[in-house]
Write an enzyme that holds these catalytic residues in place. Sequence first.
Site, PDB file in Angstrom:
ATOM      1  N   HIS A 142      -3.982  -0.407  -5.327  1.00  0.00           N
ATOM      2  CA  HIS A 142      -3.616   0.806  -4.593  1.00  0.00           C
ATOM      3  C   HIS A 142      -3.463   1.994  -5.552  1.00  0.00           C
ATOM      4  CE1 HIS A 142      -0.415   3.149  -2.154  1.00  0.00           C
ATOM      5  NE2 HIS A 142      -1.615   3.511  -1.763  1.00  0.00           N
ATOM      6  N   ASN A 192       4.725   3.804  -0.602  1.00  0.00           N
ATOM      7  CA  ASN A 192       4.669   4.368   0.752  1.00  0.00           C
ATOM      8  C   ASN A 192       5.797   3.889   1.661  1.00  0.00           C
ATOM      9  OD1 ASN A 192       2.514   6.130   0.412  1.00  0.00           O
ATOM     10  ND2 ASN A 192       1.042   4.469   0.601  1.00  0.00           N
TER      11      ASN A 192
END
Length: 293
Positions: A142, A192
């Site tokens: 990511h 996130n």
Amino acid sequence: MAGSIKTVGIIGAGQMGGGIAHVCALAGYDVLIHDQSADQLEKAIATVNGNMARQVSHGKLDEADRVKGMSRIRPALRMEDLAGVDLAIEAATEDETVKRKIFAQLCPNLNPEAILATNTSSISITRLAATTDRPERFIGIHFMNPVPMMKLVELIRGIATENVTFESARQFVTSLDKTLTVSEDFPAFIVNRILLPMINEAIYVLYEGVGSVEAIDTAMKLGANHPMGPLQLADFIGLDTCLSIMQVLHDGLADSKYRPCPLLVKYVEAGWLGRKAGRGFYDYRGENPVPTR
Ligand code: NAI
């Protein structure tokens, strides 16, 4: 470069796919990049070229390295063209159905030894891996946006990810001169899980009329020392991506604190997806971004 990885395939030439191509090419990897839209593919490569040229003009990159880097990036008009890559990184729209379809099309053609990674911001790595022919060689890599500037990469193993896959991914990320953190496979991972509820709350603050776009962003920049206000950041991430992440958090953790703000839903329904669409909480069509509320 990292061990046996020499060629990297990227699926999805949006904001992230282009950025990943950029850093991989400068680190010496041969890059093949694919998008379902040929126009988007062309635009992404032009954007990478523009971004590298800016690095040259700021004295951060030699012109010769820009030329060498760009020569390593090739467009792949068909997904099948990625058959021979050592590492395939899926960086398409944050939608599980889209990602599953890509894996279904990609895997039968992909070298059986290749590692398959996803750049998903939030979706379960274990669940995505289970739809492929190689859960043991599947991993979450990511990257952060914008990829050339952001130092962090999160690595996320699925339940079946083998150590050798993790080690190859670790070496690959290190070879890009990034710092990695490891996250367990929970909805939205670490960055996130923390960031998106804050952004969603900022949208609620706007929705409830507590403050204007400008007031909210100024408050968080000058009051909390954030380099960018949360609404500006939401536009930068993409409001469709923000909504998808909130939905994954809401569905995956079954807690009403993750309920996506109705105003965020409305903006996405309007196609006001943020900077990439020319309009979100700011209007980007003029010379300078203008707050819209
Ligand atoms: P984007 O909307 O800029 O680009 C997505 C691209 O995927 C588009 O060019 C689209 O044409 C392409 N695409 C969609 N379906 C496809 C298919 N079937 N085959 C080939 N290409 C297809 O999105 P962005 O921001 O680049 O995000 C991509 C991924 O990266 C998402 O999973 C997102 O969650 C993740 N991500 C996004 C970050 C951000 O700040 N925007 C940060 C880190 C990860």
